[in-house]
Each structure stands twice: as structure tokens, then as C-alpha cells.
Design a protein around this motif. Structure first.
Motif, PDB file in Angstrom:
ATOM      1  N   ASP A  69       4.636   0.893  -5.894  1.00  0.00           N
ATOM      2  CA  ASP A  69       3.314   1.302  -4.954  1.00  0.00           C
ATOM      3  C   ASP A  69       3.424   2.014  -3.940  1.00  0.00           C
ATOM      4  O   ASP A  69       2.456   2.417  -3.318  1.00  0.00           O
ATOM      5  N   TYR A  70       4.774   2.348  -3.410  1.00  0.00           N
ATOM      6  CA  TYR A  70       4.970   2.868  -2.104  1.00  0.00           C
ATOM      7  C   TYR A  70       5.935   4.369  -2.153  1.00  0.00           C
ATOM      8  O   TYR A  70       6.609   4.299  -2.993  1.00  0.00           O
ATOM      9  N   GLU A  86       3.748   9.727  10.903  1.00  0.00           N
ATOM     10  CA  GLU A  86       3.383   9.516   9.286  1.00  0.00           C
ATOM     11  C   GLU A  86       1.982   9.251   9.110  1.00  0.00           C
ATOM     12  O   GLU A  86       1.415   8.422  10.061  1.00  0.00           O
ATOM     13  N   ASP A  98       0.268   8.201   6.817  1.00  0.00           N
ATOM     14  CA  ASP A  98      -0.403   6.969   5.774  1.00  0.00           C
ATOM     15  C   ASP A  98       0.787   5.917   5.824  1.00  0.00           C
ATOM     16  O   ASP A  98       1.102   5.222   4.748  1.00  0.00           O
ATOM     17  N   GLY A 145       2.263   2.432   5.568  1.00  0.00           N
ATOM     18  CA  GLY A 145       1.803   1.371   5.088  1.00  0.00           C
ATOM     19  C   GLY A 145       2.697   0.168   5.287  1.00  0.00           C
ATOM     20  O   GLY A 145       2.023  -0.908   5.662  1.00  0.00           O
ATOM     21  N   LEU A 146       3.762   0.254   5.558  1.00  0.00           N
ATOM     22  CA  LEU A 146       4.577  -1.105   5.701  1.00  0.00           C
ATOM     23  C   LEU A 146       5.953  -0.650   6.321  1.00  0.00           C
ATOM     24  O   LEU A 146       6.568   0.425   6.076  1.00  0.00           O
ATOM     25  N   MET A 165      -0.452   2.301  13.212  1.00  0.00           N
ATOM     26  CA  MET A 165      -1.380   1.413  12.448  1.00  0.00           C
ATOM     27  C   MET A 165      -2.542   0.804  12.597  1.00  0.00           C
ATOM     28  O   MET A 165      -3.402   0.825  12.338  1.00  0.00           O
ATOM     29  N   ARG A 211      -5.906   2.790  12.827  1.00  0.00           N
ATOM     30  CA  ARG A 211      -6.216   2.957  11.450  1.00  0.00           C
ATOM     31  C   ARG A 211      -6.887   1.798  10.741  1.00  0.00           C
ATOM     32  O   ARG A 211      -7.091   1.757   9.622  1.00  0.00           O
ATOM     33  N   GLN A 251      -4.850  -0.349   9.265  1.00  0.00           N
ATOM     34  CA  GLN A 251      -4.154  -0.837   8.188  1.00  0.00           C
ATOM     35  C   GLN A 251      -2.523  -0.938   8.116  1.00  0.00           C
ATOM     36  O   GLN A 251      -2.319  -0.089   8.987  1.00  0.00           O
ATOM     37  N   GLY A 252      -2.183  -1.650   7.532  1.00  0.00           N
ATOM     38  CA  GLY A 252      -0.590  -1.526   7.603  1.00  0.00           C
ATOM     39  C   GLY A 252       0.021  -2.943   7.819  1.00  0.00           C
ATOM     40  O   GLY A 252      -0.607  -3.935   7.937  1.00  0.00           O
ATOM     41  N   VAL A 257      -4.083  -5.425  10.530  1.00  0.00           N
ATOM     42  CA  VAL A 257      -2.665  -4.955  10.306  1.00  0.00           C
ATOM     43  C   VAL A 257      -1.961  -6.460  10.392  1.00  0.00           C
ATOM     44  O   VAL A 257      -2.605  -7.307  11.174  1.00  0.00           O
TER      45      VAL A 257
END
Ligand SMILES: NC(=O)c1ccc[n+]([C@@H]2O[C@H](COP(=O)([O-])OP(=O)(O)OC[C@H]3O[C@@H](n4cnc5c(N)ncnc54)[C@H](OP(=O)(O)O)[C@@H]3O)[C@@H](O)[C@H]2O)c1
Length: 260
Positions: free
Chosen positions: A20-21, A71, A73, A75-76, A119, A122, A124-125, A170
Motif C-alpha cells: 500500500d505504501y 516529503e 505525501d 502517510g505514516l 501531516m 494536509r 492526513q497521515g 491525523v
């Protein structure tokens, strides 16, 4: 980004997330990281990058923090790198205690700060801080380990409150594994059965599955395994004077066992 991705729980996160990442895998052993990266590149159509860094070195942590700040994007972030020590606090070397505080606390502070600054705007994350069931106790022979893992729990709680208070999407998780098969106890050169019998050991697969399930629902505390959930909930309910008396008695028993 996964720290401590060269073995155990971190490598398992990498294997389960690679579908997924795109991943940035961080640890000190380049050969191990390269091996895992090659395996994942062959299995998934994913960009896997390796970064060799000693996260007990503030300069190397700062470089990584800068990297994740930029970065687009992110995400985690999984703050997973960690290790244990043996012996009473003053008997272990001061260097090992300092290194542990740098790795468990300062690297987590620095990387989480960079990740959240990226994050939150944005919206998200997610952050996963790999703490431990040890964060609920004051284990004789593991004073700094229990203290730093306890700090990770409180730190994660604070972030959770801040993010929830502003309605952010987040999420933060504190993952608290109990005894888990990995290289952790090999590094310590301890006998697993002697430390915790047979029934308390879990696989890294089981631990990471619980974490990722918790991530999907935004769960703050993830404590894999019913025995550990029961234990931590009982410990949390004890008055601290009683808990400390029990732990001091345990400490005395251990010393007597060693002397016999
Ligand atoms: N296993 C358990 O019973 C257990 C229970 C509760 C919590 N935990 C926690 O789970 C996390 C992962 O441990 P594990 O069980 O998977 O043990 P592990 O197999 O020994 O993995 C530890 C990872 O941390 C990395 N690491 C250690 N020191 C580092 C440093 N200075 N800089 C960068 N990376 C470093 C190691 O890689 P390199 O050696 O290549 O740097 C390795 O990838 C740790 O935070 C541990 O405290 C483990």
C-alpha cells in the motif's frame, strides 16, 4: 517511514505495508535493509528506499527529520527502533542508558515533530509509536527501558489530545507489545522461556496485524493479546503504593534467585 526496519517488528511492518505504501526503511545494518528492500521490490510494485542511520546520533536524526519534512505525501511514520539493556541502572554503562534515551525519546520527538508539521496542514497521515507493555510497569533491571516506553505512552496521549482537540484527521497510536519473537532478546542474550515461559510470547505478525487493525479505527492504545490487555488494565487500577510494593518484592525475589 519505518525506523528499526532491519528486523523483528519493524521488518514485519515493512512486509505488511509494502503493498500500500512506498517505503523508507531506516536502521543501522545496511545488509539487512537491502535484503528486505530487494524482497519487497520483487514482490510488490512499490518504491522501497533504504536509509542507514544510527538514531541515537542527533545529527543523523536531524537529517532524517529534514528528509521527511520535505516529503510531499508522507502517510505514516512508525517510530519502532529500540533496544533493551540488562542489569540494574547503575550497573549498566551510562553510555547504554544515554543511547536508549536518545533513541526512544529524542529520535521519537524529532521525527514526530517533522512528520506532524508535514501531516497536520494536509490533514492526513498517522504516527505509530512502538512502546511496550513495559511502559506500564517499573521493571527491576529495566529502569530506563520502562521509563522511556512509559514516556512514549504519555507523549502519544498528549499528541492524541492535541490532534483530537483541533478535529484533525491525523491519528496517533501507541503500540504496546508484550514479549514478541524478534532479535530483541537475542541481542540481550537471554533465554526466552526463562524470561516469560511459553504462553506469553507472540509473533511479530500478530503484533503488527493488531496495530494495523487499530490504525484503521484510529485507536490510541493498541495492546496485542488478551493476557496483556488484562494485565495492563489491572496494573493501571492498582494504587501506586501497592503497585510499587509488588514490584519491589519482585525485584527482591529476582536478586534472591540469582544468588541461589
Ligand atoms: N520483542 C519484544 O518482546 C518487544 C516487546 C515490547 C516492545 N518492543 C519494542 O519493539 C520495537 C522493535 O523491537 P523488536 O522486538 O522488533 O527487536 P529487534 O528485532 O531487535 O529490532 C530492533 C530494531 O531497531 C533497530 N535499532 C536499534 N538501535 C538502533 C539505532 N541506534 N538506530 C537505528 N536503528 C536501531 C535495529 O536495527 P539495527 O540493529 O540494524 O540498527 C532493529 O531493526 C522496539 O522499540 C522494542 O522496544 C519489543
Amino acid at each position: 517511514m519505518i525506523t528499526g526496519a532491519s528486523s523483528g517488528i519493524g521488518a514485519t511492518f515493512a512486509r505488511k505495508l509494502a503493498n500500500d505504501y512506498d517505503l523508507l526503511l531506516v536502521a543501522r545494518r545496511k545488509d539487512k535493509l537491502d535484503q528486505i528492500a530487494a524482497e519487497l521490490r520483487a514482490a510488490y510494485n512499490t518504491n522501497i528506499e533504504v536509509c542507514v542511520a544510527d538514531l541515537s546520533n542527533p545529527a543523523e536524526v536531524a537529517e532524517l527529520a529534514e528528509r521527511i519534512s520535505g516529503e510531499t505525501d508522507l502517510g505514516l511514520l512508525v517510530n519502532n527502533a529500540g533496544f533493551g539493556t540488562k542489569g540494574r541502572f547503575w550497573e549498566a554503562t551510562l553510555a547504554s542508558q544515554e543511547q536508549m534515551h536518545q533513541l526512544h525519546i529524542m529520535a521519537t520527538v524529532c521525527l514526530t515533530h517533522a512528520a506532524l508539521a508535514n501531516m497536520v496542514p494536509r490533514n492526513q497521515g498517522a504516527i505509530i509509536n512502538v512502546a511496550s507493555v513495559a511502559g506500564f510497569v517499573r521493571g527491576p533491571g529495566s529502569v530506563s527501558y520502562c521509563a522511556t516506553k512509559s514516556w512514549m505512552n504519555i507523549f502519544s496521549e498528549g499528541l492524541y489530545v492535541e490532534l483530537a482537540g483541533m478535529g484533525s484527521r491525523v491519528t496517533v497510536q501507541t503500540l504496546c507489545p508484550g514479549f514478541t519473537y524478534s532479535e530483541f532478546h537475542d541481542v540481550l542474550a537471554v533465554d526466552r522461556e526463562r524470561v516469560a515461559g511459553k504462553s506469553l510470547w507472540m509473533t511479530a505478525d500478530f503484533v503488527v496485524d493488531a496495530s494495523l487493525k487499530g490504525l484503521r479505527t484510529g485507536q490510541l492504545y493498541v495492546i496485542p493479546g488478551w493476557r496483556y490487555r488484562l494485565l495492563t488494565s489491572l496494573i493501571s487500577k492498582l494504587p501506586s503504593s501497592l503497585r510499587l510494593a509488588v514490584e519491589a518484592a519482585r525485584s527482591r525475589d529476582r536478586v534472591m534467585q540469582k544468588e541461589q
